[in-house]
Enzyme design. Structure first.
Site, PDB file in Angstrom:
ATOM      1  N   HIS A 184     -60.727  66.035 112.754  1.00 29.04           N
ATOM      2  CA  HIS A 184     -61.379  67.348 112.814  1.00 29.04           C
ATOM      3  C   HIS A 184     -61.178  68.043 114.153  1.00 29.04           C
ATOM      4  O   HIS A 184     -61.395  69.242 114.274  1.00 29.04           O
ATOM      5  CB  HIS A 184     -62.878  67.209 112.513  1.00 29.04           C
ATOM      6  CG  HIS A 184     -63.590  66.246 113.397  1.00 29.04           C
ATOM      7  ND1 HIS A 184     -63.633  64.887 113.143  1.00 29.04           N
ATOM      8  CD2 HIS A 184     -64.275  66.420 114.545  1.00 29.04           C
ATOM      9  CE1 HIS A 184     -64.328  64.283 114.099  1.00 29.04           C
ATOM     10  NE2 HIS A 184     -64.725  65.197 114.960  1.00 29.04           N
ATOM     11  N   LYS A 237     -68.579  67.687 124.851  1.00 33.84           N
ATOM     12  CA  LYS A 237     -68.300  68.416 123.611  1.00 33.84           C
ATOM     13  C   LYS A 237     -68.553  69.901 123.875  1.00 33.84           C
ATOM     14  O   LYS A 237     -69.663  70.285 124.250  1.00 33.84           O
ATOM     15  CB  LYS A 237     -69.223  67.890 122.502  1.00 33.84           C
ATOM     16  CG  LYS A 237     -68.763  68.246 121.090  1.00 33.84           C
ATOM     17  CD  LYS A 237     -69.381  67.299 120.072  1.00 33.84           C
ATOM     18  CE  LYS A 237     -69.075  67.728 118.648  1.00 33.84           C
ATOM     19  NZ  LYS A 237     -69.518  66.715 117.671  1.00 33.84           N
ATOM     20  N   HIS A 255     -71.686  70.839 116.028  1.00 31.98           N
ATOM     21  CA  HIS A 255     -70.577  70.141 115.371  1.00 31.98           C
ATOM     22  C   HIS A 255     -70.057  70.983 114.207  1.00 31.98           C
ATOM     23  O   HIS A 255     -70.828  71.422 113.352  1.00 31.98           O
ATOM     24  CB  HIS A 255     -71.025  68.776 114.860  1.00 31.98           C
ATOM     25  CG  HIS A 255     -69.908  67.989 114.242  1.00 31.98           C
ATOM     26  ND1 HIS A 255     -69.106  67.136 114.974  1.00 31.98           N
ATOM     27  CD2 HIS A 255     -69.428  67.949 112.968  1.00 31.98           C
ATOM     28  CE1 HIS A 255     -68.203  66.591 114.176  1.00 31.98           C
ATOM     29  NE2 HIS A 255     -68.376  67.073 112.951  1.00 31.98           N
ATOM     30  N   SER A 279     -51.735  33.241  97.776  1.00 33.88           N
ATOM     31  CA  SER A 279     -52.200  33.656  96.445  1.00 33.88           C
ATOM     32  C   SER A 279     -51.343  34.789  95.898  1.00 33.88           C
ATOM     33  O   SER A 279     -51.061  34.855  94.702  1.00 33.88           O
ATOM     34  CB  SER A 279     -53.653  34.136  96.508  1.00 33.88           C
ATOM     35  OG  SER A 279     -54.545  33.057  96.653  1.00 33.88           O
ATOM     36  N   GLU A 284     -58.687  44.522 104.930  1.00 33.57           N
ATOM     37  CA  GLU A 284     -57.815  45.244 104.020  1.00 33.57           C
ATOM     38  C   GLU A 284     -57.642  46.705 104.415  1.00 33.57           C
ATOM     39  O   GLU A 284     -56.575  47.302 104.203  1.00 33.57           O
ATOM     40  CB  GLU A 284     -58.362  45.148 102.592  1.00 33.57           C
ATOM     41  CG  GLU A 284     -58.431  43.716 102.032  1.00 33.57           C
ATOM     42  CD  GLU A 284     -59.604  42.893 102.549  1.00 33.57           C
ATOM     43  OE1 GLU A 284     -60.507  43.463 103.197  1.00 33.57           O
ATOM     44  OE2 GLU A 284     -59.618  41.672 102.315  1.00 33.57           O
ATOM     45  N   ASP A 287     -63.816  32.178  89.622  1.00 31.13           N
ATOM     46  CA  ASP A 287     -64.451  32.731  90.827  1.00 31.13           C
ATOM     47  C   ASP A 287     -65.543  33.752  90.514  1.00 31.13           C
ATOM     48  O   ASP A 287     -66.348  34.072  91.376  1.00 31.13           O
ATOM     49  CB  ASP A 287     -63.389  33.373  91.723  1.00 31.13           C
ATOM     50  CG  ASP A 287     -62.601  32.325  92.492  1.00 31.13           C
ATOM     51  OD1 ASP A 287     -63.209  31.350  92.944  1.00 31.13           O
ATOM     52  OD2 ASP A 287     -61.379  32.497  92.629  1.00 31.13           O
TER      53      ASP A 287
END
Lengths: 655, 655
Positions: A69, A252, A265, A367, A390, A447
């Site tokens: 932004h 800011k 903001h 796996s 991940e 599982d």
């Protein structure tokens, strides 16, 4: 003092433009942008080695703006510098007037960074917070592999650094010794709705970075010499393999007290406040640039001339060829292999014939079988272990893609969910991303549901319903039913420029195809041709359907079986086959609804013809079962259930 | 020494059982479980104040097993202690034989913790890594609010602590001074595919925790006295408001060298190796428990008797009543309000009539309007600011739910994506979670696609297609089209026990309803009743459809307009209306495909009747536009586009 004065002058000039751009757009985040005026100036006008007329020059330093932004400050600098922008076939130098088109529908400069709208300075779209440092890390890996001595700078907001992904990236950078990546934390103290937590203060942030193994340089982010010095330290230490982060205390709305503090903001200034802000900046300019003399120009140096190594690409062997080449002839003779292993084999074979292919994994390479790539001595330097994180993995892959690599990122399909936001932003970035999820559907029976991918087909299919910037489906969803398909589709993914999601399964399954079968994006295969009913399935469930077909055949029902291995698919082809089967359609899938069944329903309801579709899918939350068969029985998805449903549709009582 | 010996004896006893349970299941993670033998023993047999016959006793200490795959050790302890388990109406003490049903289809003990399968000892399902500490934090907040002096322990794997969410939770705990939450890091050094990174070593983890403001106690996780001492420090310091984390060095496969080191993740031992492991444990028992004498029993103490405060619930005022009560009468008279503001108003009104309602936000409370709840002095202690960390927010909400609260978690719909994995696990946990996303669809036009929710309807709809453990849709998807609907549906969500996702929008929109309209889960509203064509839409797009209806009316087309504010919905009702409209259906939505249009296609294709469905949805990746109208035009989704498509379906050329 001339450097100081020159940076102040330039930062103030850019801040003026930022205020006007946002006023013009009626939106934007001018105060966040102004907190970065000096850092942007030192980076883009002094420290970075780059070429404004060629923003994607391969050996150039890069800048990833994770706090997307704040982008007006970058646009302002690019307008001032005449940075080339626009779509590939229509590039030209950006002007100040261009900057004022911020956020307009026909503008190249979006509200948040997006290279695909015609702003190639950026490597990736940002805006959903916390992803940029991972993208920078991906660029860092590619730079090292390509032998480029370049720096990748990444600006991160303080509020943004609450996102866990930032700290995944920090660990990743230390693990991989990516000291060519320089995170810059912009600590301006205010987030959207409130002050940032003390946990995101510059002091605590620096301590966290040091705990993680970084050298943290805490500076005044509006002090030109301090910024320059910190960037020099980052370069020097970085060259010695020591990662350095810069933690900058900033203001800011720097320069314009009228828009400082809370409540500012994402608000453009207008009217009197805008005028006052300009006046405040002017007054500061007088004060801070009095030592400025003619010739105090900031100078941008280009990078060393260097070209990226040409990717080496040749043809991959056939599946059976690869099996034999990699000592799996005896497995081949069993007639069975899991699709996850076939993917691992394909990736390894691909690695040898395409030097751009990278494999990424999140601690489950044994796996997903990316380990067959990583354990190959010729390929191990293109295996990127991301550990159990991940989100970082996917954004690293996006960074690799931006540097021209072909990243295959793999984990359990379920854990891919963790990075859906990252995948979507990578798609927006135009990333050439390949995501491969293993243990798909309910195959991880034992599982339990925490390891099963259930709404994944619906989500990726939704993406596939929109066109990307190249006019292709924003995603292809691939479900190979056997090892030949998994092998073939892995190659298809590598050849295609764009996002693909492939779903592999845990259990070994019988071969359905052979080396002569050609798999295409958008294609499907007719496994059995009948006339009473069309059964459409994919992946693991196709094998259950095949068993069901035997029972149906005994009951005198002549069913068609379609392997719908790709979404989207050729609708007209399916419509024809459905009509040849009396308009009776049964779809079978091992995930929640909204997937294959809905895709078929969508395809056939455009015609106005009457079709009857029964959708079999996972209709309840699964639980642990010791076998896949137990799980399928619990979910009413066994071959017997399929046969019963099919027979019921045709009014045949028992099969 | 008797405590030491007793803990060793018990831990070894549990380890034996773990080995047998996993062997019986043919799956599971015995070595991870064994690394927790001593910690589990000291916690569950000594430190925790709880009641095995009443595992959900309100004032009891709690244990969240974030590394869910290590669950056999907890099951083993529960079997030994005869902890009550089973479904609510059929609870009984667990036995060792029960433990050996691990992972069987008819067992209450799933492969990963799941209270909904009949194991109420756990507050939440875990298994997708990194979420547990956030759940514990939610429990900690609820405990403090309810005046319970209890401890919430959370066990986290070392490999797992690479997940950024863990560090979001750490910051959250410090921010909220939740020193009743005690994270225990299990540093057994081995993850699934390899050793954990040095970044997740006990040393670096302790440094990170200290940097974040924790006191970190690094201990030997197999030394009973050290564990006990660290837990006492955590209790003492915690009582003073100082958060303590325990970082335990442990051995994966402790006690059985045969299964230690790499390559033993997630593998049950069988045959000779199983026998050897038992023998090794036996030998250790002799060695470590020689000082054990009769009477050296570990003793579990119950918590102080204490009941949870009864929730105070009464009726909420009507929408207009609330508007007037909260000084918004003048806004009411404009006839327009955004659905996000109406949600904020509803939440505030709800807060006053339902003491269980909590609001959570991720630094956008002034966008989602949860700030109207948080700024109310009577409610502010139930406003939980989570800062920019959506994953943590959702799992905190799951924890609050487990403690009987009704958590409404809000952020932009787009940023909800960040927590899809957490939402799915919360659903598996049976959490009474309400997620409200603002700025839905393409209404955040100016900000560009990084702020737009586009595949969200498809994903949540997929969840809605499966039944939860109570037999209800695993999720309801709600799209209010006006302020009355947003207000009413917020109340409906609070009254319902289960997961709901509501999508609010940024722009102010005209009122369509009044106080007399009743909104139901599964319901829809007929806004205009016609006979030529049924248009189905929801949320913001309904207003575009309304405009389209005017144009169609002028062209002599008599269209029906349905406000499909709920998914799933009453299919039969829609089928009837579709038939009354000549089988012609047009769906209109401001998201990618697979949402409302597919839901309608799914609903009508079961019948075999001929329907023609045209689906209008976002068909390309959006970009920034200065107005919503510009955005809709870019996406061919304006009222004019809708009218044109509708007319085209009926063969009418121009409208």
């Amino acid at each position: 003092m001339s450097f100081e004065a020159a940076v102040h002058a330039k930062a103030i000039q850019l801040d003026h433009l930022v205020l006007d751009m946002c006023a013009e757009a009626g939106a934007g985040h001018p105060t966040s942008a102004m907190s970065l005026g000096h850092i942007t100036t030192v980076l883009m006008y002094h420290t970075m080695r780059w070429v404004p007329t060629h923003p994607r020059y391969p050996s150039s330093d890069r800048l990833v703006l994770s706090e997307g932004h704040a982008v007006p400050i970058i646009y302002a600098a690019c307008a001032d510098l005449g940075v080339y922008f626009g779509h590939e076939d229509d590039m030209r130098p950006m002007t100040v007037e261009d900057a004022k088109t911020l956020r307009a529908i026909d503008s190249h400069i979006d509200g948040h960074p997006n290279p695909m709208e015609g702003f190639p300075f950026f490597d990736a779209a940002t805006g959903s917070l916390g992803m940029g440092l991972s993208v920078a890390a991906g660029l860092g890996i590619a730079a090292r592999k390509d032998g480029f001595d370049k720096q990748i700078y990444c600006i991160i907001g303080d509020g943004e650094s609450r996102e866990g992904q930032i700290w995944e990236a920090v660990d990743f950078i230390v693990d991989h010794k990516l000291s060519n990546v320089v995170p810059i934390f912009n600590c301006n103290q205010y987030a959207q709705s409130d002050k940032v937590s003390n946990q995101q203060s510059s002091g605590v942030t620096a301590k966290k970075l040091e705990a993680a193994g970084f050298i943290a340089e805490v500076i005044d982010g509006h002090a030109p010499e301090a910024i320059r010095a910190a960037l020099e330290i980052a370069a020097q230490k970085g060259a010695n393999g020591e990662p350095v982060a810069i933690v900058a205390n900033t203001v800011k709305g720097w320069g314009s007290p009228v828009c400082q503090g809370g409540g500012w903001h994402g608000k453009p200034l207008t009217g009197e406040k805008l005028e006052l802000a300009h006046e405040e900046l002017d007054a500061l300019r007088v004060q801070l640039t009095s030592s400025l003399v003619a010739g105090d120009d900031l100078k941008i140096y280009p990078p060393s001339e260097s070209t990226a190594p040409e990717p080496a690409i040749s043809d991959a062997p056939s599946f059976t060829g690869a099996m034999k080449a990699y000592d799996m002839a005896s497995v081949l003779s069993t007639g069975k292999l899991s699709t996850r292993k076939a993917f691992g084999l394909a990736l390894r074979a691909l690695g040898h014939v395409n030097s751009s292919v990278f494999a990424l994994d999140a601690d489950v390479k044994n796996s997903t079988f990316t380990q067959w790539f990583g354990d190959d001595k010729d390929l191990e330097d293109r295996m990127v272990e991301c550990k159990i994180a991940e989100q970082n993995m996917i954004s690293v892959a996006a960074g690799l893609s931006s540097a021209g690599k072909v990243p295959f990122a793999a984990t359990f399909s379920k854990f891919v969910t963790r990075a859906y936001d990252q995948i979507e932003l990578a798609i927006n970035s135009g990333a050439n991303l390949k995501v491969v999820g293993s243990h798909s559907g309910v195959g991880a029976a034992s599982d339990g549901p925490s390891q099963m991918s259930l709404p994944d087909i619906a989500w990726f299919r939704s993406l596939s319903s929109a066109k990307d910037h190249r006019g292709n489906p924003a995603c292809y969803v691939l479900q190979p039913a056997d090892a030949f398909a998994a092998y073939g589709l892995t190659q298809v993914m590598a050849d295609y420029q764009g996002m693909c999601y492939m779903r592999t399964c845990r259990p070994d399954v019988e071969f359905l195809y052979d080396d002569s079968t050609v798999f295409n994006l958008g294609g499907f295969e007719v496994l059995t041709s009948g006339r009473d009913l069309m059964i459409v399935s994919a992946g693991y469930m196709l094998h259950e359907c095949n068993k069901a077909l035997e029972a149906l055949d005994k009951a005198g029902i002549d069913a068609t079986l379609i392997d719908m291995y790709s979404l989207p698919f050729d609708s007209d082809g399916i419509l024809d086959i459905a009509n040849d089967n009396g308009g009776m359609i049964l779809t079978v899938e091992d995930n929640y609804g909204g997937g294959l069944g809905s895709a078929v329903a969508d395809a056939v309801t455009g015609s106005g013809d009457g079709f009857t579709i029964e959708q079999m899918h996972v209709g309840r939350i699964p639980k642990s079962a010791r076998t896949v068969d137990d799980e399928l029985a619990y979910l009413n998805l066994t071959a017997k259930d399929i046969a019963k449903c099919a027979a019921g549709m045709l009014g045949v009582a028992a099969v």
